[in-house]
Scaffold this motif. Structure first.
Motif, short mmCIF file in Angstrom:
data_model
loop_
_atom_site.label_atom_id
_atom_site.label_comp_id
_atom_site.label_asym_id
_atom_site.label_seq_id
_atom_site.Cartn_x
_atom_site.Cartn_y
_atom_site.Cartn_z
N VAL A 99 -93.68 31.76 -6.25
CA VAL A 99 -93.07 31.39 -7.52
C VAL A 99 -91.55 31.29 -7.40
CG1 VAL A 99 -92.96 33.76 -8.43
CG2 VAL A 99 -93.10 31.83 -10.01
N ASP A 100 -90.95 32.19 -6.64
CA ASP A 100 -89.50 32.13 -6.43
C ASP A 100 -89.12 30.91 -5.59
OD1 ASP A 100 -89.05 34.54 -7.83
OD2 ASP A 100 -89.55 35.70 -6.04
N PHE A 101 -89.91 30.65 -4.56
CA PHE A 101 -89.66 29.49 -3.70
C PHE A 101 -89.75 28.20 -4.51
CE2 PHE A 101 -91.20 26.10 -0.90
CZ PHE A 101 -90.26 26.13 0.11
N GLU A 102 -90.78 28.11 -5.36
CA GLU A 102 -90.98 26.90 -6.15
C GLU A 102 -89.85 26.69 -7.16
OE1 GLU A 102 -94.98 27.34 -7.61
OE2 GLU A 102 -95.83 26.66 -5.69
N ALA A 103 -89.26 27.78 -7.64
CA ALA A 103 -88.17 27.67 -8.61
C ALA A 103 -86.92 27.10 -7.94
CB ALA A 103 -87.86 29.03 -9.23
N GLU A 104 -86.59 27.58 -6.74
CA GLU A 104 -85.46 27.07 -5.98
C GLU A 104 -85.50 27.68 -4.58
OE1 GLU A 104 -81.76 28.17 -7.85
OE2 GLU A 104 -82.44 30.20 -8.22
N HIS A 105 -85.00 26.91 -3.63
CA HIS A 105 -84.99 27.37 -2.24
C HIS A 105 -83.97 26.56 -1.42
CE1 HIS A 105 -88.04 24.14 -2.40
NE2 HIS A 105 -87.54 23.80 -1.22
N VAL A 106 -83.72 27.05 -0.22
CA VAL A 106 -82.84 26.36 0.71
C VAL A 106 -83.54 25.06 1.13
CG1 VAL A 106 -81.83 26.48 3.02
CG2 VAL A 106 -81.79 28.50 1.54
N PRO A 107 -82.84 23.93 1.12
CA PRO A 107 -83.46 22.68 1.57
C PRO A 107 -84.04 22.83 2.98
CG PRO A 107 -81.34 22.24 0.57
CD PRO A 107 -81.45 23.74 0.70
N LEU A 108 -85.17 22.20 3.21
CA LEU A 108 -85.90 22.19 4.48
C LEU A 108 -86.64 23.50 4.78
CD1 LEU A 108 -83.28 20.41 6.78
CD2 LEU A 108 -85.14 19.36 5.49
N ALA A 109 -86.55 24.48 3.89
CA ALA A 109 -87.22 25.77 4.14
C ALA A 109 -88.73 25.64 3.97
CB ALA A 109 -86.69 26.83 3.20
N ILE A 110 -89.43 26.46 4.73
CA ILE A 110 -90.88 26.59 4.65
C ILE A 110 -91.15 27.93 3.98
CG2 ILE A 110 -93.00 26.88 5.99
CD1 ILE A 110 -91.55 25.35 8.27
N ASN A 111 -92.08 27.96 3.04
CA ASN A 111 -92.40 29.21 2.36
C ASN A 111 -93.54 29.93 3.06
OD1 ASN A 111 -93.91 30.27 -0.68
ND2 ASN A 111 -92.08 31.14 0.18
N PHE A 170 -81.09 34.52 0.15
CA PHE A 170 -80.99 33.34 -0.72
C PHE A 170 -79.78 33.45 -1.64
CE2 PHE A 170 -81.93 30.99 -4.62
CZ PHE A 170 -82.07 29.72 -4.07
N MET A 171 -79.50 34.65 -2.13
CA MET A 171 -78.37 34.82 -3.03
C MET A 171 -77.05 34.51 -2.31
SD MET A 171 -80.03 35.35 -5.71
CE MET A 171 -78.72 35.65 -6.85
N GLY A 172 -76.94 34.90 -1.05
CA GLY A 172 -75.75 34.57 -0.27
C GLY A 172 -75.61 33.08 -0.05
N TRP A 173 -76.73 32.43 0.22
CA TRP A 173 -76.71 30.97 0.41
C TRP A 173 -76.26 30.30 -0.89
CZ3 TRP A 173 -79.57 27.23 -2.17
CH2 TRP A 173 -79.42 25.92 -1.67
#
Length: 106
Positions: free
Chosen positions: A30-42, A93-96
């Motif tokens: 759910v966190d990944f789907e909300a937002e993530h680093v581009p090109l990341a795999i969950n 993720f927060m640092g990114w």
């Protein structure tokens, strides 16, 4: 087993541009789907890691969670499974996200 090291957001961007890494987000889906680093795999930390066998053990593997704590444990496990270069994204993720915001503000 190689030691797990940190990687900065800037270093990760360079590695991704050159297709030298795989970026692994270990947060919940759910966190990944909300937002993530581009090109990341969950690959959520609490789910079986069957997908690990599909990852290239010769590429740098960059692991991140929300703030960096949980990803270090996952990175260590992956290193023990034979991944040659495993890194933890500094600040998670927060640092990114803070890095992206700083870049936008320039």
């Amino acid at each position: 087993m190689s030691p797990v090291r940190n990687i900065s957001t800037e270093q990760m961007k360079e590695a991704a541009k050159e297709d030298k890494c795989t970026i692994l987000d270990v947060r919940e889906k759910v966190d990944f789907e909300a937002e993530h680093v581009p090109l990341a795999i969950n690959m959520p930390i609490d789910e079986p890691d069957e997908d690990v066998k599909d990852l290239d053990k010769d590429k740098t593997l960059i692991v991140y969670c929300r703030a960096g704590g949980e990803s270090r444990k996952v990175a260590q496990d992956l290193s023990e499974q034979g991944f040659k270069d495993v890194r933890v994204l500094e600040g998670g993720f927060m640092g990114w996200k803070r890095g992206v915001q700083k870049e936008f503000m320039k």
